[in-house]
Design a protein around this motif. Structure first.
Motif: not given
Length: 400
Positions: A1-11, A13-18, A328-339
């Motif tokens: 679990m990437n702590p840098e992405w985790k912090a962004k996700a939790e910034s 609303s509702g990001g703690s769910r993912i 596996a199913y994987v989340w290689v592209k971290p959700p919320g990081e722009s294309d």
């Protein structure tokens, strides 16, 4: 679990769910190996820092995206890289070798280190070169100079020599190479690259499809038939979802010389397509195109659309062995990081402006000259895009 992405996700609303889902760490330039500050896509944590953090967490595996080939992403500007088309030696010595040194450190033997090898590279040498309406000058250059093949081969050999490393080569997606004239040639090219620069197929654990893309895992209300292949959406493709494509392409890769032990990964980070607009059954009236468009859960305008797609949702959560032949199913592209950015944004990271990220653009040959379907207000590739992750959570399927 990437702590840098985790912090962004939790910034958000509702990001703690993912935020506790495992996502990949993208090493998209040389500076990212040691970590950067003020970068759009990388934080201060480098490769060693992430490996140490994985050990600290007691994680069983960690995922890296190896993504810095010379002339990178020859068919799209948003994710161009720092190395010019001839800088293969720098790629080897300043990029791959330092990554391999960290991954080979005895401190990290308890981890399965999973490398996603050079997305959007080799398939471009099949589909976006001379003889195709979709050709680009840079893809022609990279095919002729051989540095995509050489770079992938070198990365596989160097990283594959490490006992606890598992390499998965990017294999595009069904809406890219699912046609007959792309399917077999891509498999053969992947086999050639796996044997380049002294590497061999034993350095390949498997392949990944749909990396950073939006193709639906399954289309429950559409089965590809000779009757519906002429539709504009299917467009004579043999496949209409990622699971059937990945399983079939795996078989073709075995024919190309890879062992039957290879497995596939599917990036499901943004291919759920849930929400209120998701069909609940097939449409059976109207023209063929009306029936297909009314039945498909992938709500993109065209399968060639790849940038910050409006209406997308989180897909299946990461999990192992979900289907036959799928590791596996994987989340290689971290959700919320722009294309890529919706408008041109000057930057010092080598990332250009691609009109496929502009919601006002009318398209090109690679998306059938259709509208892009992209969200407005997007930052440069890899930068945090709160509006996107909010929409992805709203449209998650399975729902959060």
């Amino acid at each position: 679990m990437n702590p840098e992405w985790k912090a962004k996700a939790e910034s958000v609303s509702g990001g703690s769910r993912i935020s506790s889902n495992p996502t990949a760490v993208w090493i998209d330039r040389i500076a990212a190996i040691e970590g950067t500050s003020g970068s759009s896509s990388n934080g201060p944590m480098g490769v060693e820092d992430h490996l140490l953090e994985a050990v600290r967490q007691g994680a069983s595996y960690i995922q890296f995206v190896i993504y810095n080939l010379p002339g990178r992403d020859c068919a799209a500007l948003a994710s161009n890289g720092e190395l010019g088309p001839t800088e293969i030696d720098r790629y080897k010595t300043a990029y791959i070798d330092p990554i391999a040194a960290y991954q080979n450190d005895a401190r990290f033997r308890s981890l399965r280190i999973i490398n996603i090898i050079e997305i959007d590279s080799l398939p471009n040498l099949i589909t976006n070169v001379a003889g195709r309406a979709t050709e680009t000058a840079m893809c022609n250059t990279m095919k002729s100079n051989g540095n995509y093949v050489a770079g992938v081969g070198y990365a596989l050999g160097k990283l594959g020599a490490i006992p606890n490393v598992y390499n998965y080569i990017d294999a595009a997606h069904h809406g890219w190479i699912g046609w007959d004239d792309n399917f077999g040639p891509t498999a053969e090219l992947l086999a050639t690259a796996a044997r380049a620069q002294g590497s061999n197929i034993a350095n390949v654990t498997g392949f990944i499809t749909n990396t950073a893309n939006y193709s639906a895992l399954q289309e429950p209300y559409i089965t590809v038939t000779e009757q519906n292949r002429p539709s504009k959406w299917i467009d004579w493709n043999r496949y209409n979802d990622e699971l059937s494509f990945a399983q079939a392409f795996r078989s073709r890769l075995v024919q190309a010389g890879f062992p039957s032990s290879i497995g596939m990964l599917i990036d499901t980070s943004r291919n759920g397509w849930g929400g209120s607009a998701r069909p609940t059954g097939p449409r059976t009236t109207g023209t063929l195109d009306e029936q297909i468009n009314g039945s498909k859960i992938d709500r993109r305008i065209h399968k060639g659309n790849w940038c910050n797609q409006s209406g997308a949702g989180l897909g299946e959560r990461p999990r192992a062995n979900p289907a036959t032949g799928i590791d596996a199913y994987v989340w290689v592209k971290p959700p919320g990081e722009s294309d890529g950015s919706s408008t041109e944004i000057p930057n010092n990271e080598g990332k250009g402006f691609d009109r496929m990220c502009d919601p006002t653009y009318g398209g090109n040959a690679r998306n059938g000259n259709n509208a892009t379907g992209s969200l407005s207000g997007a930052p440069i590739s890899g930068a945090w895009f709160p509006a996107q992750v909010t929409q992805l959570m709203q449209n998650a399927y399975p729902a959060l």
